[in-house]
Design an enzyme around this catalytic site. Structure first.
Site, mmCIF file in Angstrom:
data_model
loop_
_atom_site.group_PDB
_atom_site.id
_atom_site.type_symbol
_atom_site.label_atom_id
_atom_site.label_comp_id
_atom_site.label_asym_id
_atom_site.label_seq_id
_atom_site.Cartn_x
_atom_site.Cartn_y
_atom_site.Cartn_z
ATOM 1 N N GLY A 58 16.839 -13.168 35.730
ATOM 2 C CA GLY A 58 15.490 -12.606 35.679
ATOM 3 C C GLY A 58 15.407 -11.249 36.332
ATOM 4 N N GLY A 59 14.745 -11.206 37.502
ATOM 5 C CA GLY A 59 14.458 -9.928 38.131
ATOM 6 C C GLY A 59 13.174 -9.334 37.585
ATOM 7 C CD1 TRP A 60 9.942 -4.378 37.495
ATOM 8 C CD2 TRP A 60 8.782 -5.880 38.666
ATOM 9 N NE1 TRP A 60 8.621 -4.004 37.456
ATOM 10 C CE2 TRP A 60 7.888 -4.911 38.170
ATOM 11 C CE3 TRP A 60 8.281 -6.933 39.440
ATOM 12 C CZ2 TRP A 60 6.521 -4.956 38.419
ATOM 13 C CZ3 TRP A 60 6.912 -6.976 39.690
ATOM 14 C CH2 TRP A 60 6.050 -5.999 39.180
ATOM 15 C CD GLU A 75 11.159 -10.039 40.934
ATOM 16 O OE1 GLU A 75 10.454 -9.000 40.925
ATOM 17 O OE2 GLU A 75 12.321 -10.050 41.344
ATOM 18 C CE1 TYR A 108 13.209 -6.900 48.223
ATOM 19 C CE2 TYR A 108 14.350 -7.800 50.129
ATOM 20 C CZ TYR A 108 14.151 -7.756 48.767
ATOM 21 O OH TYR A 108 14.870 -8.583 47.947
ATOM 22 C CG ASP A 109 10.011 -3.557 47.177
ATOM 23 O OD1 ASP A 109 10.426 -2.524 47.741
ATOM 24 O OD2 ASP A 109 10.573 -4.042 46.174
ATOM 25 C CD1 TRP A 167 16.817 -4.471 46.590
ATOM 26 C CD2 TRP A 167 17.738 -6.138 45.414
ATOM 27 N NE1 TRP A 167 16.942 -4.031 45.295
ATOM 28 C CE2 TRP A 167 17.501 -5.031 44.554
ATOM 29 C CE3 TRP A 167 18.331 -7.283 44.895
ATOM 30 C CZ2 TRP A 167 17.823 -5.068 43.194
ATOM 31 C CZ3 TRP A 167 18.644 -7.312 43.540
ATOM 32 C CH2 TRP A 167 18.382 -6.217 42.704
#
Length: 646
Positions: free
Chosen positions: A348-350, A406, A482-483, A626
């Protein structure tokens, strides 16, 4: 939880859920299946953060809603998200945002805000109504009858720093909203279920506990009888530093020039326990696929590129006829050199979460997705066509699956499908993965891990994840650390602070403690959580010094220039910047650089060590990175983690 995993001591600061106070409702008001509760998410003396949650126990969606309440004198809401706010004096009205916000049947909807308040003030909203009826869901005069006392309070287990408790549910004429655990007359834990783990205790110490229930009208019931427990000896619990997880990005081998071999030459591979290879993709049919089968992804990086002898882990150059090349083969070589390493494929991932909602939609689609992913990455049943006639296998490379959807039931990438039922479907998808992995373990006599990357935002946690049902099927979870802020906002801020920072202008108040506390509130064992830390920075330009001259919490004109993307930069680049002053907030584990115009929030060796120690002190199961390609050739940041964990 799966019995082969370690159990670690825990720490958590309780976040107390407070049912909203009520006023008499209009005579025409009817009983409602919807209720409203409030939680103070952080307080820094002159300000605070809060969340209001609408819960809909009805059989149909609540498509329109209006919440009205008052705030105590001296307390005010200054910013709010996920609703429209109007104010008249101390009275506030909340209505759905422009895009609408139906509360699904059996679901919830959260509204977050920041406010100001004098130190010590009670920030609980007063005289709350939902669509004209009391926020407790009952018509007429406020409910004044408290719940009964819970029964059967029992100690379920102890460690050197924790005590586990369980009890039988209380009853109430309207409805029990939650329970408070007390020790020495003080509330030490607030939960919605009938179990709790009290953490942060001293070894070899006797403690006494009682539990009481509260209802949706803020009535506290009588306490249970007292139980006592003595914590164990210090050092008897397994050490928490058994997981050091690094994401290795498929694309890092290009401009960044970070190869699998760098994990070896930097010394990081010896320190790591896990590598998550990012990312595997799911196609429009809801199946895992190798990159070049559909012309998507990067087959060259995954298994096509031939690395020279100087680029290879084993010092032997690739040839066209070998069974597997690319990053996959390099990871296999790395595992041969470091047998303790586990390598999981992260799905997956963003960007590549686009088709997860469709893949998780039905039992048939879930079975199809899971079997395809296991076949591709664990069984190696499907061939890897390398473009030159050679056929290889991924078997022997991967030890498990890491899920990075996500995000279920809440916004992610603009192309993603989002459904209210994603939350339940994700639970079912995870169960399907666990069932098929268990079958594969029985077939092969190997163990295969199942992990997940989960969000920092409490709203996204509540909307998308049934933690009590999920955790028995995960080996562990990694939590986004984070982010929290970045150049998509026009005010500078910290991107990875541990604690809520005084003066934080929002628009959302984030901190590692807020995220971890929410998972603990939902019953997640701290030993099963791994805290994410960034090996990169986020930056703004056009930043005025501000009253403290450090550029923090100041307006910006745009993102700072970056090597690969505006507003973002690897630590190995940031560490070599000149002309910047270094600033720190050691308590919050933050560092930033400012030169009078450009502002970078980042982590260096000192702040990374602070974050790692924070995770250890709270009994978390380790640290996640990350991404590892942000480190330098000497593995400086990884060394800081390793030295702290011991």
């Amino acid at each position: 939880m799966r019995t082969r995993r370690s159990r670690l001591a825990a720490w958590v600061a309780a976040v107390l859920l407070i049912p909203l106070a009520l006023s008499p409702a209009p005579a025409a008001a009817q009983a409602s299946d919807a209720t409203v509760t409030y939680v103070e998410t952080g307080n820094w003396g002159t300000g605070y953060g809060g969340q209001i949650t609408i819960a809909n126990a009805g059989s149909t969606a609540l498509t329109d809603w209006t919440i009205e309440f008052d705030l105590p004198p001296g307390t005010a809401i200054t910013s709010l998200w996920d609703a429209v706010l109007t104010r008249s004096g101390d009275s506030y009205t909340l209505t759905p945002p422009s895009w609408g916000a139906a509360v699904p049947a059996g679901g919830t909807y959260g509204i977050g805000f920041n406010g100001t308040s004098a130190a010590g003030n009670d920030t609980t909203p007063l005289n709350c109504t939902l669509n004209g009826a009391p926020c407790s869901g009952e018509p007429g005069e406020p409910d004044t009858e408290p719940p009964s006392a819970p029964g059967g309070l029992t100690v379920t287990g102890t460690t050197a720093t924790t005590v586990g408790l369980s009890w039988d549910a209380a009853t109430d004429d309207v409805g029990v909203a939650g329970y408070e655990v007390l020790s020495g007359g003080e509330v030490v834990r607030a939960v919605t279920g009938t179990t709790a783990t009290v953490t942060g205790l001293s070894p070899e110490t006797a403690y006494s506990f009682t539990v009481r229930a509260y209802d949706t009208s803020n009535n506290r019931g009588p306490e249970t009888g007292t139980v006592t427990a003595t914590t164990g000896e210090g050092g008897t619990a397994p050490a928490p530093q058994d997981r050091r997880v690094a994401y290795f990005t498929q694309w890092g081998i290009y401009d960044r020039g970070y190869l699998v071999k760098n994990l070896d030459t930097s010394g990081s591979a010896e320190s790591l326990t896990h590598i998550n290879y990012s990312f595997g993709n799911v196609n429009a049919d809801g199946q895992c696929f190798m990159a070049n089968q559909l012309g998507q992804g990067d087959a060259w990086a995954d298994y096509g590129r031939s690395f020279t002898a100087g680029e290879s882990v084993d010092g032997v150059g690739d040839v066209w006829s070998q069974d597997l090349r690319g990053n996959f083969n390099q990871l296999r070589e790395l595992k041969e050199k470091y047998p303790h390493l586990k390598v999981n494929i992260s799905l997956g991932g963003w960007t590549w979460s686009e088709h997860f909602s469709d893949a998780a939609l039905t039992p048939q689609s879930r079975e199809r997705m899971v079997s395809s992913c296991i076949d591709q990455y664990l069984r190696g049943n499907l061939p890897l066509f390398d473009g030159a006639g050679g056929v290889g296998s991924a078997y022997g490379v991967f030890d498990g699956i890491d899920l990075d959807w996500e995000w279920p039931a809440s916004e992610g990438h603009e192309h993603n499908t989002v459904r209210p039922e994603d939350r339940e479907n994700f639970t079912a998808l995870v169960q399907e993965f666990r069932d098929q992995l268990d079958a594969l373990e029985a077939e092969t006599s190997r163990e295969f891990e199942l992990t997940a990357f989960l969000p920092a935002d409490p709203d996204k946690i509540d909307l998308g994840f049934e933690m009590d049902a999920l955790m028995p099927n995960f080996d562990f979870i990694t939590v986004q650390g984070y982010d929290y802020h970045g150049a998509w906002e026009d005010v500078t801020n910290h991107q990875s602070n541990l604690l809520v920072t005084p003066g934080d202008p929002g628009p959302r108040i984030f901190a590692a403690e807020v995220s971890i506390d929410r998972y603990l509130e939902l019953g997640v064992d701290p030993a099963d959580m791994v805290l994410g830390v960034p090996f990169y920075s986020r930056g703004w330009t056009g930043v005025a010094p501000g009253p403290d001259g450090d550029g923090l919490f100041q307006s910006a004109t745009g993102p700072a220039p970056g090597s690969y993307e505006a507003g973002i930069e690897d630590w190995k680049v940031i560490k070599n910047l000149t002309g910047f002053d270094l600033h720190r907030d050691d308590d919050s584990g933050t560092a930033w650089l400012y030169d009078g115009s450009t502002f970078w929030t980042y982590d260096d060796e000192v702040s990374i060590a602070r974050k790692t120690q924070w995770a250890v002190d709270r009994g978390l199961g380790g640290v996640m990175i990350w991404s590892i390609d942000g480190d330098d050739a000497n593995g400086t940041l990884m060394d800081a983690i390793d030295a702290t964990l011991g």
